[in-house]
Write an enzyme that holds these catalytic residues in place. Sequence first.
Site, short mmCIF file in Angstrom:
data_model
loop_
_atom_site.label_atom_id
_atom_site.label_comp_id
_atom_site.label_asym_id
_atom_site.label_seq_id
_atom_site.Cartn_x
_atom_site.Cartn_y
_atom_site.Cartn_z
N LYS A 1 -19.94 39.33 23.81
CA LYS A 1 -20.55 38.43 24.79
C LYS A 1 -21.10 37.22 24.04
O LYS A 1 -21.67 37.37 22.95
CB LYS A 1 -21.66 39.16 25.54
CG LYS A 1 -22.28 38.36 26.69
CD LYS A 1 -23.31 39.16 27.49
CE LYS A 1 -23.91 38.36 28.63
NZ LYS A 1 -24.89 39.13 29.43
N SER B 1 -24.36 39.22 34.57
CA SER B 1 -23.95 38.06 33.81
C SER B 1 -22.85 38.33 32.79
O SER B 1 -22.18 37.40 32.35
CB SER B 1 -25.16 37.48 33.07
OG SER B 1 -25.61 38.38 32.08
N SER C 1 -26.94 43.27 34.32
CA SER C 1 -25.84 42.43 33.81
C SER C 1 -24.74 43.19 33.07
O SER C 1 -23.71 42.59 32.74
CB SER C 1 -26.39 41.33 32.90
OG SER C 1 -26.95 40.30 33.68
#
Lengths: 483, 476
Positions: free
Chosen positions: A76, A151, A175
């Site tokens: 990420k 997210s 998330s």
Amino acid sequence: MINSTLKALSQQLAAKAISSEELAGLYLDRIEAANPLLNAFITVDRERSLQLARAADAVRARGEAGLLTGVPVAHKDIFCQQGWKTSCGSRMLDNFISPYDAHVIERCAQAGLVTLGRTNMDEFAMGSSTENSWYGPARNPWDRNAIPGGSSGGSAVAVAARLAPAATATDTGGSIRQPASHCGITGLKPTYGVVSRYGMVAFASSLDQGGVMAQTAEDCALMLNTIAGFDERDSTSVERTGEDYTRKLGDSLAGLRVGLPREYFADGLSADVARVVEAAVAELKKLGAEVVDISLPNTELSIPAYYVIAPAEASTNLSRYDGVRYGHRAAEYRDLVDMYERTRAEGFGREVKRRIMVGTYVLSHGYYDAYYLKAQKIRRLVSDDFKAAFESCDVILGPVAPTAAFDLGANADDPLQMYLSDIYTLSVNLAGLPGMSVPAGFAANGRPIGLQIIGNYFDEARMLNVAHRFQQATDWHRRVPAL
Amino acid sequence: MKWEVVIGLEVHVQLSTVSKIFSGASTAFGAEPNTQASAVELAYPGVLPVLNRAAVSRAIRLGLALGSNINRKNVFARKNYFYPDLPKGYQISQMDLPIVEGGHLTIQVGDEEKRIRVTRAHLEEDAGKSLHEDFHGMTGIDLNRAGTPLLEVVSEPDMRSGEEAVAYARTLHSLVTWLGICDGNMQEGSFRVDANVSVRPFGQAEFGTRCEIKNLNSFRFLEAAIQYEVQRQTELIEDGGRVVQETRLYDPDRGETRSMRSKEDAHDYRYFPDPDLLPVRISEAQIEAERIAMPELPSAMKGRFMSEYGLSAYDADLLTSSRELAAYFEEVARASGQGKLAANWVAGEIAARLNRAGLSIAACPLDAGRLAGLLARLVDNTISGKIAKDVFELMWESADSADAIIEAKGLRQITDSGAIESIVDEVIAANARSVEEFRAGKEKALNALVGQVMKASKGKANPAQALEILKKKLTA
């Protein structure tokens, strides 16, 4: 090969059926082909990745390979990685090349994992759809008109579309679990403090927790073994002796007490999700689990509490982005204050600005007690609810989100609706508990739905085994979207 | 109208840790700009603060020395404001739960002792420096100082004159250097004082409106700034004006304070507990360990010097003004076995000589052992007090021992009665007039004759013996 689990890939590499370089090349080819459709990655650097893969092959040739040496993984874009752009999905950091590695990155590198690229995300991890990314939304591989969740949407898409066998991710209010649910993969958010936040770009420090996404619970356990552990550079990192998170995999579920919170099956839950979760519970009962009715009475209050605490922390965590030392700086300005204002007006997106404003407001003189302190009290009540519940059960099951993935743009202008969809995940972060999302079925429109498993503090090994036994009895996690 | 001055001080004590309060970067002063700023001070994305326990230890020691309450749980908070030399956009400080609360400092003003109450002392990080000169319309930022540990010591408004404020600042300064928690270097900003000053008519219970004078880095400036500010405020009120609460800066070149910002411009700092740092827990065991590791405090040592060596309060106070001076005195006293004499010499000759040379006791060219050697010769009558002062001067300029100098210069006192008798005979013969006067009943004349004996012996005759022999011969 591309549908192989982390564990299977590790075996293939050990058997020298494939080299790490070939494996990385395979995934990089897929990324190259699919990323224009899915926008799962912000940064891909083929040469750099292949270099890492060749280094892993060299380690193996020297007979020094570990379990995961040479296995590719996606990160990420929130984890600082030396020499890589670390944008956090923001224009503010579009030009930021990190000079250092986050703890999670360091651990992955030490284990010999090969970085495939940096995945897309909501700006500064603020969002539930990846639509708040400066780089445009990621798309759900099951239906490109649907959001992938957020997210950590890019990481979820990468694993679901088999652009990576596993990915790192973070979870501040859901998330990891929510995009894992929407993309039909397995996601794990550990207990707060298990994974060091060092080098993880901060959103809400008391809630942020690094974790992993993969096809299976077993792979998540292997990844957690890699990234968990005490780190003195993070004062909230928990000092515990290391544990093997795979050690309970395969244990019988006979007698396991599974708590179903009444409040999670009330109004607002879609019929699709209710049906899938109930079927999953039935499956676990078949495996020997006993269902216990429990109550988490402050569930609804977790939404306002979270949306006070998280923006409060974010508003000051993001103060460092001022254009002075790194990152975006406005091209023209009159004076210092004008430079700050223009830089931040240009560098931050709408949702980030909204949360900075909310956070600044709730910490302001005269409002602090009514908002921030009140929210902290609710946070304590939410934790107490879980403590009481875990007196009568071993794990808690429920939905991850009220519905399957919604359409891109559907909630873009309605932040409140977006916030409300976090109801089943936020309280886990407020309490600091570990949680997972496990593929458990599909909505009528063909979009995946996950089952949430919530464990007690530091009870990741048992939680992972519940997911593992469920996956041994079902094949939802083996379903692959057609691209 | 008669005005009463009310002063409270906030002192920023820079703690003498090797590394910064929340990172491993060095705190050494004077390095090239920005060479001692790590990713933590630069506030890079993802970096986290880790508390330096050495700063906590130093704060506990000051708390113990002030008789304060050490908060077993204390909390770091973020103080939010934007400024280029504050890279995070917030300063990590302590607000609701500081590490030290309560306590007091006893100051000496003239003959009076006075207790000044301490409100609190909290830990915080220093900011960097903005350099407005040398950059042609731009501002340079040096983050070397950012993250340096500070202990902000806040007093109650208990001081009633500039003199008391200076005495408090000096006493606190000598205490923190005594404890070894601060290097005390005021030029380098290790000890910075903010003064809250107000005036009120004598007899009035409420305080007047105060002004805060920032960043006074010398005792002289502190005194001058307060003096100016008191005059400004009283004149303002007497002219029918009103004091406005504000922050003021002292300009040492012009000797005046001027307005920096008013209360209306005050920031809303939006303090809240820093989620990156857990509350600091302090155990009883740690407090005990700090207590044991602390040096004897100056107040305790002063009392001991008075009882153990029979010193006056004045001498004991002077000799405990710094740890080095006290240690020097005590070494001389122990080695010579003469406490009172050692005190006279250390507080007298040594202090005066150091003062004249502008040296600190640490740089004293005459070490305690050599001084004790000199005192021993004085006590055993090898030399007289007058000769001792000459020997002292020679020792100051050389590395020689008292014995070596006495031998080399032949300064040994004449105690042989026969030798003194012959000098006395010569003196009596050469000073008929003084002899007459003495015989006529003028006792003073005897002193003149002793002086002549000393002169004739180049100071080496034992004056007591000389006196005795003179008396015997003149009254025989």
